[in-house]
Design an enzyme around this catalytic site. Structure first.
Site, PDB file in Angstrom:
ATOM      1  N   LYS A   1      50.845  67.954  40.090  1.00 25.33           N
ATOM      2  CA  LYS A   1      49.726  68.520  40.861  1.00 25.33           C
ATOM      3  C   LYS A   1      48.503  68.579  39.971  1.00 25.33           C
ATOM      4  O   LYS A   1      48.628  68.636  38.739  1.00 25.33           O
ATOM      5  CB  LYS A   1      50.063  69.937  41.329  1.00 25.33           C
ATOM      6  CG  LYS A   1      49.214  70.397  42.507  1.00 25.33           C
ATOM      7  CD  LYS A   1      49.775  69.874  43.809  1.00 25.33           C
ATOM      8  CE  LYS A   1      48.859  70.113  44.975  1.00 25.33           C
ATOM      9  NZ  LYS A   1      49.550  69.809  46.256  1.00 25.33           N
TER      10      LYS A   1
ATOM     11  N   ASP B   1      44.561  67.197  48.573  1.00 22.81           N
ATOM     12  CA  ASP B   1      45.034  68.532  48.924  1.00 22.81           C
ATOM     13  C   ASP B   1      43.780  69.228  49.468  1.00 22.81           C
ATOM     14  O   ASP B   1      42.841  68.547  49.894  1.00 22.81           O
ATOM     15  CB  ASP B   1      45.634  69.248  47.693  1.00 22.81           C
ATOM     16  CG  ASP B   1      46.431  70.502  48.068  1.00 22.81           C
ATOM     17  OD1 ASP B   1      47.616  70.383  48.395  1.00 22.81           O
ATOM     18  OD2 ASP B   1      45.852  71.614  48.046  1.00 22.81           O
TER      19      ASP B   1
HETATM   20  O1  2IT Z   1      51.072  69.560  48.890  1.00 22.30           O
HETATM   21  C1  2IT Z   1      51.289  68.351  49.086  1.00 22.30           C
HETATM   22  O2  2IT Z   1      52.432  67.908  49.247  1.00 22.30           O
HETATM   23  C2  2IT Z   1      50.138  67.447  49.125  1.00 22.30           C
HETATM   24  N1  2IT Z   1      49.011  67.914  48.970  1.00 22.30           N
HETATM   25  C3  2IT Z   1      50.321  65.976  49.319  1.00 22.30           C
HETATM   26  C4  2IT Z   1      50.682  65.316  48.047  1.00 22.30           C
HETATM   27  C5  2IT Z   1      50.751  63.812  48.106  1.00 22.30           C
HETATM   28  O3  2IT Z   1      50.989  63.233  47.044  1.00 22.30           O
HETATM   29  O4  2IT Z   1      50.577  63.214  49.170  1.00 22.30           O
END
Ligand code: 2IT
Length: 449
Positions: free
Chosen positions: A126, A166
């Site tokens: 993340k 996100d």
């Molecule tokens: O919280 C999540 O799973 C996302 N923001 C999507 C992450 C992604 O790599 O598509």
């Protein structure tokens, strides 16, 4: 509680007292793992849990950008590469003024288990920044994104770490970041970011995937009780991309989303957010720099409750879709008293630990956890990576088929994992156990590091 789980948890609480969201996420996952640790003493012997709560690496970086008046601003960027045992790190980027190390770590930790649940080869990661996109011009957003990726590009790649969107990061931001990545590296590596536009390797249905996946998951829960989505009322929160997808798919299947919310209050629309005009209104509010959810109430002549959250409204199903910690003890009590039968988390960690325990203890309520319910988003991101590496584009029908199958599999494997440990139909523990088990096996097989 298993003694090893207890000691790891105590250590995390002690060491990270200044990271409340991270402690909360770790508590939620580890609390489900006692029966697994009882059955697998080899995990304790390998000190697997202490390894899992420590990111493989995490870094911060400076992001400097110039506003439209020529003034410089300095923000902080983060990327947490939490666990790469089952695939390249994968997870979104969040741009929001309240972002800090605790929030990035909680999201990264959740992402490990969520990504494992998709059944696809993606590790957990993340990132984000404390940059506030509200009120910024398009040119300011572009300069910020270019600066952000200039700092990050050496550490990501299709087989290394694949960021996505996100909160505060959508198709526009991903476009600017990919453009800068390509300029810096001089290669066509579009599998290094997901959530791209269709013109340069995006996947059909990625914008809808999180919300659609949540509704598909809900259908699996309803099916378990021989119940049906048709005619159901849903109280949702939020008004962003995820809420939009939930409203759209619910409408298609004959259910009504009767509440949506923003920072300033909530809208009650008894007819449901279910026409093209209403759905587009959500997109318009999100795209405008000064729009708020009250605009929806004014436009469609429905009540707006300033300063309030929708919890307590009479509905069959509750789906918090806004952000972390939107449901505390007070809200949980209102939800339990509302008579709703299903509490389906959608946003990442919307429920505080004590509120979650309380809701799970209510006999009339079935609770489903966000890491399972919202996994369709990152799941379709993994499908986008697959399409990019194959240099082809799947049809919307193909993606939708995969998404439906994935959500059914996440539900069924969670239910089976809970059943295996004698916990009954416990979707929360089941998701934690199923997500954990695959990562644990991979870590054991790859030796100590
Ligand atoms: O919280 C999540 O799973 C996302 N923001 C999507 C992450 C992604 O790599 O598509």
């Amino acid at each position: 509680m298993n003694k090893y789980v207890e000691s790891v948890l105590a250590g995390v609480r002690d060491k990270h007292s200044e990271q409340p969201e991270f402690v909360q996420a770790v508590t939620e996952v580890l609390s489900s793992l006692s029966p697994v640790m009882d059955a697998h003493p080899e995990y304790e012997a390998a000190d697997l849990l202490n390894r899992m709560v420590e990111p493989e690496r995490m870094f911060t970086f400076r992001v400097v950008w110039m506003d439209d008046n020529g003034k410089y601003h300095t923000n902080r960027g983060w990327r947490c590469q939490f666990n790469g045992a089952i695939g390249p790190y994968k997870g979104g980027l969040r741009f929001q003024s309240n972002v800090n190390e605790s929030i990035i770590k909680f999201l990264g930790f959740e992402q490990i288990f969520k990504n494992s649940l998709t059944g696809l080869p993606i590790g957990g990661g993340k990132g984000g920044s404390d940059f506030d996109p509200a009120g910024k011009s398009d040119a300011e957003i572009m300069r910020f994104c270019q600066s952000f990726i200039t700092a990050l590009y050496r550490y990501i790649g299709p087989d290394v770490d694949v960021p996505a969107g996100d909160m505060g990061v959508g198709g526009r931001e991903i476009g600017y970041m990919y453009g800068q990545y390509r300029r810096l590296k001089g290669v066509w590596e579009n599998g290094t970011l997901t959530g791209k536009g269709m013109s340069y390797g995006g996947s059909l249905l990625r914008p809808e995937a999180t919300g659609y996946g949540a509704i598909y998951y809900l259908q699996n829960v309803l099916h378990h009780f021989n119940d049906d989505i048709k005619g159901k009322t849903i109280a949702a929160s939020g008004y962003g991309n995820v809420t939009w997808g939930v409203c759209k798919k619910a409408a298609e299947l004959g259910a009504k989303v009767i509440t949506i919310s923003g920072r300033h209050g909530y809208v009650y629309d008894p007819d449901g957010v279910n026409t093209e005009e209403k759905l587009n209104c959500l997109l318009e509010i999100r795209a405008s720099t000064d729009g708020t959810i009250k605009d929806y109430a004014d436009r469609f002549n429905v009540p707006f409750y300033a300063g309030q959250k929708p919890w307590g409204v009479k509905a069959d199903i509750y789906m918090p879709c806004a952000t972390q910690n939107e449901v505390g003890m007070e809200e949980a009590k209102a939800i339990a008293e509302s008579g709703a039968r299903y509490y389906i988390e959608v946003s990442n960690m919307p429920t505080l630990n004590d509120a979650m325990s309380f809701l799970r203890s209510q006999d009339h309520l079935t609770v489903a956890p966000s890491k399972a319910v919202n996994a369709g988003g990152v799941g379709v991101s993994a499908l986008e990576m697959a399409q990019n590496s194959e240099r082809l584009v799947w049809t919307a029908e193909e993606v939708d088929e995969h998404l439906k199958a994935m959500m059914a599999n996440i539900h069924d494997s969670s239910a089976a994992a809970a059943e295996e440990y004698g916990l009954g139909y416990d979707l929360v523990s089941g998701a934690n156990i199923a997500g954990f088990s695959k990562v644990a096996t991979a870590m054991m097989e790859q030796g100590v590091f």
